[in-house]
Every structure is written in C-alpha cells, then in structure tokens.
Design a protein around this motif. Structure first.
Motif, mmCIF file in Angstrom:
data_model
loop_
_atom_site.group_PDB
_atom_site.id
_atom_site.type_symbol
_atom_site.label_atom_id
_atom_site.label_comp_id
_atom_site.label_asym_id
_atom_site.label_seq_id
_atom_site.Cartn_x
_atom_site.Cartn_y
_atom_site.Cartn_z
ATOM 1 N N LYS A 272 0.827 -1.211 0.000
ATOM 2 C CA LYS A 272 0.000 0.000 0.000
ATOM 3 C C LYS A 272 0.860 1.260 0.000
ATOM 4 C CE LYS A 272 -3.797 -0.304 -0.035
ATOM 5 N NZ LYS A 272 -4.778 -0.346 -1.158
ATOM 6 N N ALA A 273 1.974 1.241 0.722
ATOM 7 C CA ALA A 273 2.865 2.414 0.737
ATOM 8 C C ALA A 273 3.384 2.711 -0.665
ATOM 9 C CB ALA A 273 4.024 2.178 1.699
ATOM 10 N N LEU A 274 3.756 1.653 -1.390
ATOM 11 C CA LEU A 274 4.252 1.844 -2.756
ATOM 12 C C LEU A 274 3.145 2.315 -3.691
ATOM 13 C CD1 LEU A 274 6.629 -1.224 -3.063
ATOM 14 C CD2 LEU A 274 7.285 1.170 -3.183
ATOM 15 N N GLU A 275 1.921 1.849 -3.460
ATOM 16 C CA GLU A 275 0.789 2.320 -4.267
ATOM 17 C C GLU A 275 0.586 3.822 -4.102
ATOM 18 O OE1 GLU A 275 -2.877 0.289 -3.659
ATOM 19 O OE2 GLU A 275 -2.088 -1.668 -4.253
ATOM 20 N N VAL A 276 0.683 4.300 -2.851
ATOM 21 C CA VAL A 276 0.508 5.735 -2.609
ATOM 22 C C VAL A 276 1.600 6.524 -3.316
ATOM 23 C CG1 VAL A 276 0.488 7.541 -0.847
ATOM 24 C CG2 VAL A 276 -0.680 5.377 -0.406
ATOM 25 N N LEU A 277 2.849 6.053 -3.216
ATOM 26 C CA LEU A 277 3.955 6.741 -3.891
ATOM 27 C C LEU A 277 3.763 6.737 -5.408
ATOM 28 C CD1 LEU A 277 6.999 5.433 -1.814
ATOM 29 C CD2 LEU A 277 6.073 7.741 -1.808
ATOM 30 N N GLU A 278 3.295 5.630 -5.937
ATOM 31 C CA GLU A 278 3.034 5.563 -7.381
ATOM 32 C C GLU A 278 1.916 6.525 -7.769
ATOM 33 O OE1 GLU A 278 4.654 3.972 -9.703
ATOM 34 O OE2 GLU A 278 6.035 2.915 -8.395
ATOM 35 N N SER A 279 0.931 6.685 -6.872
ATOM 36 C CA SER A 279 -0.167 7.614 -7.145
ATOM 37 C C SER A 279 0.336 9.051 -7.211
ATOM 38 C CB SER A 279 -1.243 7.504 -6.054
ATOM 39 O OG SER A 279 -1.752 6.194 -6.005
ATOM 40 N N ILE A 280 1.272 9.381 -6.316
ATOM 41 C CA ILE A 280 1.839 10.731 -6.309
ATOM 42 C C ILE A 280 2.598 10.973 -7.612
ATOM 43 C CG2 ILE A 280 3.501 12.252 -5.154
ATOM 44 C CD1 ILE A 280 2.771 10.687 -2.558
ATOM 45 N N LYS A 281 3.299 9.943 -8.102
ATOM 46 C CA LYS A 281 4.044 10.078 -9.353
ATOM 47 C C LYS A 281 3.127 10.469 -10.508
ATOM 48 C CE LYS A 281 7.058 6.929 -10.547
ATOM 49 N NZ LYS A 281 7.632 5.569 -10.722
ATOM 50 N N VAL A 282 1.874 9.989 -10.453
ATOM 51 C CA VAL A 282 0.902 10.312 -11.501
ATOM 52 C C VAL A 282 0.663 11.818 -11.582
ATOM 53 C CG1 VAL A 282 -1.551 10.088 -12.108
ATOM 54 C CG2 VAL A 282 -0.242 8.072 -11.415
ATOM 55 N N PHE A 283 0.755 12.500 -10.398
ATOM 56 C CA PHE A 283 0.445 13.922 -10.338
ATOM 57 C C PHE A 283 1.676 14.825 -10.479
ATOM 58 C CE2 PHE A 283 -3.077 11.895 -8.225
ATOM 59 C CZ PHE A 283 -4.185 12.632 -8.622
ATOM 60 N N LEU A 284 2.850 14.222 -10.630
ATOM 61 C CA LEU A 284 4.066 15.030 -10.598
ATOM 62 C C LEU A 284 4.109 16.089 -11.687
ATOM 63 C CD1 LEU A 284 6.923 12.513 -9.668
ATOM 64 C CD2 LEU A 284 5.897 14.270 -8.254
ATOM 65 N N ASP A 285 3.534 15.794 -12.840
ATOM 66 C CA ASP A 285 3.576 16.753 -13.950
ATOM 67 C C ASP A 285 2.344 17.651 -13.997
ATOM 68 O OD1 ASP A 285 6.018 15.817 -14.843
ATOM 69 O OD2 ASP A 285 5.094 14.205 -16.010
ATOM 70 N N MET A 286 1.529 17.600 -12.939
ATOM 71 C CA MET A 286 0.271 18.342 -12.950
ATOM 72 C C MET A 286 0.405 19.631 -12.151
ATOM 73 S SD MET A 286 -3.524 16.787 -12.146
ATOM 74 C CE MET A 286 -3.197 15.312 -13.098
ATOM 75 N N GLU A 287 0.330 20.769 -12.808
ATOM 76 C CA GLU A 287 0.443 22.062 -12.141
ATOM 77 C C GLU A 287 -0.771 22.325 -11.253
ATOM 78 O OE1 GLU A 287 0.572 26.794 -13.287
ATOM 79 O OE2 GLU A 287 0.919 25.306 -14.861
ATOM 80 N N GLY A 288 -0.518 22.991 -10.108
ATOM 81 C CA GLY A 288 -1.613 23.343 -9.209
ATOM 82 C C GLY A 288 -1.683 22.471 -7.971
ATOM 83 N N PHE A 289 -0.870 21.395 -7.955
ATOM 84 C CA PHE A 289 -0.880 20.468 -6.828
ATOM 85 C C PHE A 289 0.459 20.507 -6.089
ATOM 86 C CE2 PHE A 289 -4.307 18.839 -9.346
ATOM 87 C CZ PHE A 289 -5.191 18.256 -8.438
ATOM 88 N N VAL A 290 0.396 20.562 -4.752
ATOM 89 C CA VAL A 290 1.576 20.434 -3.899
ATOM 90 C C VAL A 290 1.309 19.284 -2.935
ATOM 91 C CG1 VAL A 290 3.007 21.517 -2.115
ATOM 92 C CG2 VAL A 290 2.171 22.883 -4.039
ATOM 93 N N TYR A 291 2.295 18.423 -2.760
ATOM 94 C CA TYR A 291 2.175 17.304 -1.827
ATOM 95 C C TYR A 291 3.168 17.483 -0.687
ATOM 96 C CZ TYR A 291 -0.927 14.736 -4.887
ATOM 97 O OH TYR A 291 -2.022 14.358 -5.628
#
Length: 472
Positions: free
Chosen positions: A196-215
């Motif tokens: 599950k931890a790796l799934e969350v990290l992979e999910s964040i990778k999906v948003f890395l190129d998306m402007e407007g989001f900060v994690y």
C-alpha cells in the motif's frame, strides 16, 4: 483512583520553537511558490511528523483569506484494507474535500467521472448492465450506439483521459486565478504495508507533472527507502534514488534534545497528569529523557505505563507500592532488564549491588579530585573498590572489558558458584555514569524492598512484549 487519566498520543497543539519556525518557513514557501512540487518531512516513529504537518496546514489556512487554497489530509493507513488501488482513495479524498467549493467544482465533477470504472470487473459489470435481458432484442439495432457510449465513458476513467481532463480543468481555474492551488498532506505512510505504501507513492508520481498540486508527505526515509529497495530488488531500483525523484524538497525534523523534551514536560504534559506524577517526572526528567531516547511518543508511553501500573497496584492485598520505587524499577527495566531480574530474584546479588553502590557514593564525595591515593587513604576498608571506581568515574572513556574484569575479581564466592554471576557482571558493566547517579539516589529504598512480586506484577501489565521468534 477517581479522576486519573492518561496522555493521548495526538499531535501537539503547541510544538517547540524549532517546529514553529520550520512550519512557518514551509507554509510561506508553499504559499509563494509555483504549486508543482513534493515536500518530504523526514522523521522516525513518534518524532512529530504529524505535529509539524498539522501546524503547516493550520498556517496555510490562516493565511488564505480569499479561500484560494484547498488543503486535504490523506491518512494513508486508513485505506490499508481498501482493495482498490491507492489512486482511487486519494482522488476520492480530493473530490470530497472540494464539496461546496465553487472554485474547484469543475475538478470535483471531473474526478468523479474519472472514477466511473476502476478495473476490469467494474467494466464487466457496466457492460452487463448495458446488455441486460431487457434490451437484448435491441442489441442488433443499437449495438454500435451502446458500445460508443461505453467507450466514451471508459475514456474518461483514470485509465485513459481522466487525469488529462483534471489537468486541463486545473489550468483553466489557475488561468482565471493564479493563486488557486491544492495542498495534499499524506500522513502515516510508513505505517502502511509495503504494497500500500508503494501504491501511494506511485499515485503521487501520476500527479508530478500536474500544475496546481503540492504534496507534503510525512515519512521515515530509512523505512521507505529499504522497503522500495526490497520491493524492486529484481530490477535493481535503489530506494533512496526513487524517493529523490519523487520528493523535490526533503526536510528533516528538528531533533528532540533534552531542552525541548523538558519544555514539553513542563508546558504540555504537566497540564494533563496528576501533580504527584508530574513532580516525580519533572524531578527526574534527565534520566527519563535518556530512557525514552529523546522520543516524545515514547515519553508519553512511559508516563502512561507508570500511571496505569501504580493505580492498579498501589494498594494490593495491603502491600504498599512506592511510586518512586516503581519509577526506578521501570527505568531500569527499560535500560537494564537483565540486571533488574537478577536483583529481584537473588538476595546475594542485591547485597553485592548495595556494596558497589555504597562505595560509589563515597567516591562521589571526592568527585572534585581524580587522585586515587586520596580515595585509598580515606577509605582503606574499601581498597578493593578503588580500581573499579577509578575506571567508572575518573576515566572519561571507561572500557567495558576492564570493568567486567574488575567486577569479576570483586564478586563474592557464593555468587561465583552460581550461573547468575556472569549476567550480573555484564549488566553492571554497562551501567552509564548518569544511571549510577540515579541508582545512588534511589537504591537505598529500592534495596529494602522485601517483596518484589508486587513490583513485578505492576511492571508486567504494561511491559512491551518483544517476540524474537514468530511462528512460521
């Protein structure tokens, strides 16, 4: 027993000064920077990751007078048992947080559209609904329309164009208002299973190129890096390199030194516990801080254990339990468990220990001098103890092997004949100078305990169990 309470392990509302300054810096950085990055808050278990992240979230909300910034708290551990991929839970959290927020309403609708199909099974179910018995006769006439509709819905899911649509919507919103941004706080990642931890990290990778989001992610770098390296061992992925590619701004938590923990005791913990416990803890804060290894969560855990043990056994079968003695027993159980067990069960060991401590007390009287002849001259009867105390007290870096050798010479014949002697020597030789001072202060009362059973029982109910061998 009326009115007793324990400390709840919640984020501190008033963190230390270092935490406040760091939270202020990160909050300002997030507000003033282009929202297109990931910040990692690195810290081990119980060191205050959640406290710092909550303070950052509060600061951002306080600054945001125009309600342009949406902050979202995603507790990864809550979704540990979810069968769906972590991206789905993350997107749902983001969408629900946008409820009644007109600025982000288009994204909210887009996200829910994007979540229409989660996987093959849902796709099959949707297909069955379209091709139900009621419409079977219409298939030949309308089959092309049905499949066109199905394909158009599937194109909007997270597996096709859904994320692109979210990105487009976010661009439109920020074109009208450049200050609009979404801050996602991800906590308890290192409490999740590796999968599950790796799934969350992979999910964040999906948003890395998306402007407007900060994690902002709270994690143990050591734990996650090892987990990633292990999980991707077959392809040779290094966990530290993996995290570097995701996290652009790594920040280490300020270390909890003695001053900060004493401040926590005086200003936070003191308000939450009975006066008798606070006074004992405050008077012995230095040794307690070392016992809990400068970890605020472990500090609360120790205090709770002390309160529960004392309140449960303070007057059992007319046997009085001393709070001070219980405190010392629990400190020693954490630091030198073998030594306490030996002292509990063997009178000869206790007598030997008392003799060593008595000699140590005499040495402390002469602590302003390092002249061994003065010790020898003043206390001729304790001549045999002088080399040991010179090693313990006068030597800035005493050698454990040398201390063990000296103790072996001093140990009485009756103990040499017993198997306990080696454990006693090993345990005593590892006692730190600070702990010798603690023992010197409290040992007279501790050694007068005639019935250790009540202390043993009180300690057993709160003792952390460590299982070295798990069933296969």
């Amino acid at each position: 027993m009326k009115g007793i309470k324990v400390l709840i392990d919640l984020p501190e509302s008033s963190p230390s000064k270092d935490f406040e300054l760091l939270a202020e810096t990160i909050s300002t950085l997030i507000q003033n920077s282009e929202p297109h990055f990931v910040t990692g808050i690195y810290g081990e278990w119980g060191t205050g990751k959640t406290t710092l992240m909550k303070q950052i979230q509060k600061n951002i909300s306080d600054y945001d007078d125009d309600h342009n910034t949406l902050t979202i708290w995603f507790n990864a551990w809550k979704y540990e048992r979810e069968e769906q991929f972590a991206t789905v839970a993350l997107l749902k959290n983001i969408a629900y947080a946008m409820t009644n927020n007109l600025k982000f309403e288009p994204i909210r609708e887009t996200i829910f559209n994007a979540l229409k199909i989660f996987g093959k099974e849902s796709g099959k179910q949707l297909l069955q609904e379209f091709l139900s018995q009621e419409v079977i006769k219409e298939i030949k006439e309308n089959i092309s329309k049905k499949f066109d509709l199905l394909m158009s819905i599937e194109k909007e899911t997270i597996y096709y164009d859904g994320l692109s649509i979210i990105e487009t919507q976010m661009r439109k919103i920020r074109k009208n208002n450049k200050n609009c941004k979404i801050i996602v706080f991800i906590d308890d990642l290192d409490r999740c299973s590796p999968k599950k931890a790796l799934e969350v990290l992979e999910s964040i990778k999906v948003f890395l190129d998306m402007e407007g989001f900060v994690y902002v992610i709270g994690l143990s770098h050591t734990t996650l890096a090892k987990l990633i390296s292990y999980s991707y061992n077959d392809v040779g992925v290094d966990g530290s390199d993996y995290l570097q590619k995701i996290i652009q701004i790594p920040l280490n938590l300020p270390k909890w030194d003695d001053t900060k923990l004493i401040d926590l005791i005086e200003n936070n913990i003191a308000k939450s516990i009975d006066r008798k416990y606070y006074k004992l803890i405050s008077d012995n804060s230095n040794i307690l801080i070392k016992t809990v290894q400068n970890n605020p969560r472990q500090l609360k855990r120790f205090i709770n254990n002390l309160i529960i043990a004392f309140e449960s056994f303070s007057d059992t079968n007319n046997k009085k339990l001393s709070l001070v003695n219980l405190f010392v027993v629990q400190v020693l159980h954490k630091r030198y468990p073998k030594l306490v067990k030996i002292i509990e069960i063997n009178n000869d060991c206790r007598d030997f220990f008392k003799k060593i401590l008595k000699g140590y007390s005499r040495l402390m009287i002469l602590r302003n001098t390092d002249k061994s002849w003065r010790i020898r001259e003043r206390y001729k009867s304790d001549n045999e103890l002088v080399p040991l105390f010179n090693e313990l007290y006068n030597n800035p870096q005493p050698k454990l092997s040398h201390i063990r050798m000296l103790l072996r010479k001093l140990i009485p014949n009756e103990l040499k004949k017993k198997e306990l002697s080696f454990d006693l020597i090993s345990s005593m030789s590892e006692i730190s100078l600070d702990d010798w001072r603690l023992l010197r202060r409290y040992i007279p009362d501790l050694m007068e305990i005639t019935d250790w059973s009540i202390y043993r029982k009180a300690n057993e109910i709160v003792e952390d169990k460590i299982f070295e061998n798990f069933p296969k």
